[in-house]
Design a protein around this motif. Structure first.
Motif, PDB file in Angstrom:
ATOM      1  N   LEU A 180       0.831  -1.203   0.000  1.00 54.08           N
ATOM      2  CA  LEU A 180       0.000   0.000   0.000  1.00 54.08           C
ATOM      3  C   LEU A 180       0.869   1.256   0.000  1.00 54.08           C
ATOM      4  O   LEU A 180       0.586   2.219  -0.736  1.00 54.08           O
ATOM      5  N   LEU A 181       1.943   1.238   0.787  1.00 50.15           N
ATOM      6  CA  LEU A 181       2.840   2.396   0.801  1.00 50.15           C
ATOM      7  C   LEU A 181       3.581   2.523  -0.532  1.00 50.15           C
ATOM      8  O   LEU A 181       3.794   3.630  -1.022  1.00 50.15           O
TER       9      LEU A 181
ATOM     10  N   CYS B  80      -0.803   4.345  -7.799  1.00 54.32           N
ATOM     11  CA  CYS B  80      -1.968   3.468  -7.986  1.00 54.32           C
ATOM     12  C   CYS B  80      -2.632   3.211  -6.638  1.00 54.32           C
ATOM     13  O   CYS B  80      -3.074   2.090  -6.353  1.00 54.32           O
ATOM     14  N   VAL B  81      -2.671   4.257  -5.811  1.00 58.55           N
ATOM     15  CA  VAL B  81      -3.177   4.127  -4.441  1.00 58.55           C
ATOM     16  C   VAL B  81      -4.644   3.720  -4.417  1.00 58.55           C
ATOM     17  O   VAL B  81      -5.043   2.836  -3.643  1.00 58.55           O
TER      18      VAL B  81
ATOM     19  N   GLU C  21      -9.026   6.881   5.612  1.00 57.31           N
ATOM     20  CA  GLU C  21      -8.904   7.818   6.731  1.00 57.31           C
ATOM     21  C   GLU C  21      -7.486   7.817   7.300  1.00 57.31           C
ATOM     22  O   GLU C  21      -6.953   8.869   7.656  1.00 57.31           O
ATOM     23  N   ILE C  22      -6.877   6.635   7.388  1.00 58.29           N
ATOM     24  CA  ILE C  22      -5.501   6.551   7.885  1.00 58.29           C
ATOM     25  C   ILE C  22      -4.545   7.251   6.928  1.00 58.29           C
ATOM     26  O   ILE C  22      -3.650   7.990   7.344  1.00 58.29           O
TER      27      ILE C  22
ATOM     28  N   PRO D 149      -0.325  10.662  -0.075  1.00 56.15           N
ATOM     29  CA  PRO D 149      -1.096  11.030  -1.275  1.00 56.15           C
ATOM     30  C   PRO D 149      -1.992   9.886  -1.737  1.00 56.15           C
ATOM     31  O   PRO D 149      -1.618   8.708  -1.660  1.00 56.15           O
ATOM     32  N   ILE D 150      -3.184  10.216  -2.214  1.00 58.72           N
ATOM     33  CA  ILE D 150      -4.092   9.227  -2.794  1.00 58.72           C
ATOM     34  C   ILE D 150      -4.295   9.589  -4.264  1.00 58.72           C
ATOM     35  O   ILE D 150      -4.929  10.595  -4.585  1.00 58.72           O
ATOM     36  N   SER D 151      -3.727   8.772  -5.141  1.00 60.53           N
ATOM     37  CA  SER D 151      -3.801   9.062  -6.572  1.00 60.53           C
ATOM     38  C   SER D 151      -5.206   8.833  -7.109  1.00 60.53           C
ATOM     39  O   SER D 151      -6.000   8.076  -6.532  1.00 60.53           O
ATOM     40  N   GLU D 152      -5.503   9.480  -8.210  1.00 60.21           N
ATOM     41  CA  GLU D 152      -6.811   9.324  -8.843  1.00 60.21           C
ATOM     42  C   GLU D 152      -6.957   7.934  -9.457  1.00 60.21           C
ATOM     43  O   GLU D 152      -5.973   7.359  -9.918  1.00 60.21           O
TER      44      GLU D 152
END
Length: 278
Positions: free
Chosen positions: A44-45, A52-53, A143-144, A151-154
């Motif tokens: 995930l990290l 690709c989050v 949330e974490i 960052p959370i990618s699109e």
């Protein structure tokens, strides 16, 4: 058991979660923020680096929740498989799980009555409770991510670049879960402990003509007939690119290791000793 403890510490070291003194590294501290297995946390990290989050969040939620596949009643097994085939992705089970989750959310986004979700899942031989649990887990992981400012990618699921990025993120955490089909009939020999396993019946590759040679798997179960669950195809070149050298050098000798060593030799020139040390 002491052996289990030492194996766990060794695995954490391979994942770069420990420093030279055996304490949690800075990376390991961030990994520990997630209520996930260390390998999944590492993947995930890594998805932050490979952008690709969004997709890895879904995979993490789906493999952490109970299996979404229902055991079909006797006589309906083929119907169930045909329904599941609608979601199958050629790249493997991790990608199939994304298809299932996305379709589930889209199909049940505006329920006309409380039983809509259950009805849709029942028709697809899927577990509504497992998919709902995956939704909750994914929301918690988001949330974490926000809390520790990652960052959370699109979402970009489906593009070739995105599929490659997901495989890289998965390999970053699951390079210890690699197996090779040694006879062309689905008998997979695992690199780590030379045990042969077969695909689980819930795999999208099960009972198909196309059996990938090299796979990454989520888990291995002795209790379910030496089966490997949630598998996706990988290339030896991609594995060679992402595997830590100190992990690879500790693998037991095997034909698979020799094949991978040849790939690594082509990727890394002999003069790159200094870079390896770095």
């Amino acid at each position: 058991a002491p052996e289990s403890l030492m194996q766990a510490l060794e695995d954490l070291d391979y994942l770069a979660a420990l420093d030279n003194d055996g304490n949690l590294s800075e990376f390991g501290i961030i990994m520990s923020e997630f209520p996930l297995d260390p390998q999944l946390s590492k993947s995930l990290l890594a998805s932050c680096e490979f952008e690709c989050v969004d997709e890895m969040l879904t995979i993490a939620a789906m493999v952490t929740a109970p299996s979404c596949f229902l055991h079909a009643p006797p006589g309906t097994e083929e119907i169930a498989r045909s329904r599941w085939r609608r979601f199958s992705h050629p790249a493997g089970d991790h990608f199939t799980l994304i298809n299932i989750f996305n379709t589930f959310r889209a199909a049940t986004a505006h329920p006309t009555h409380p039983g809509n979700r259950e009805q849709w899942c029942c028709e697809c031989f899927l577990s509504c409770s497992a998919l709902s649990k995956a939704e909750m887990i994914r929301a918690e992981l988001v949330e974490i991510m926000k809390r520790i400012e990652l960052p959370i990618s699109e979402p970009d699921f489906g593009s070739e670049a995105n599929l490659l990025s997901i495989k890289k993120a998965l390999l970053s955490g699951y390079f210890m879960h690699i197996a090779r089909d040694v006879d062309g009939s689905g008998n997979y020999l695992m690199l780590t402990h030379k045990q042969v396993a077969q695909l689980h019946p819930f795999s999208s590759y099960y009972s198909t003509r196309r059996i990938p040679e090299w796979i990454l798997f989520h888990e291995f179960s002795i209790s379910e007939g030496n089966s490997i669950r949630v598998v996706s195809e990988i290339s030896p070149h991609l594995f060679a690119e992402l595997v830590p050298q100190y992990y690879f050098s500790n693998l037991p000798p095997s034909e698979s290791k020799d094949i991978l060593q040849e790939v690594i030799n082509h990727l890394v020139p002999v003069s790159a000793t200094e870079e390896e040390q770095k």
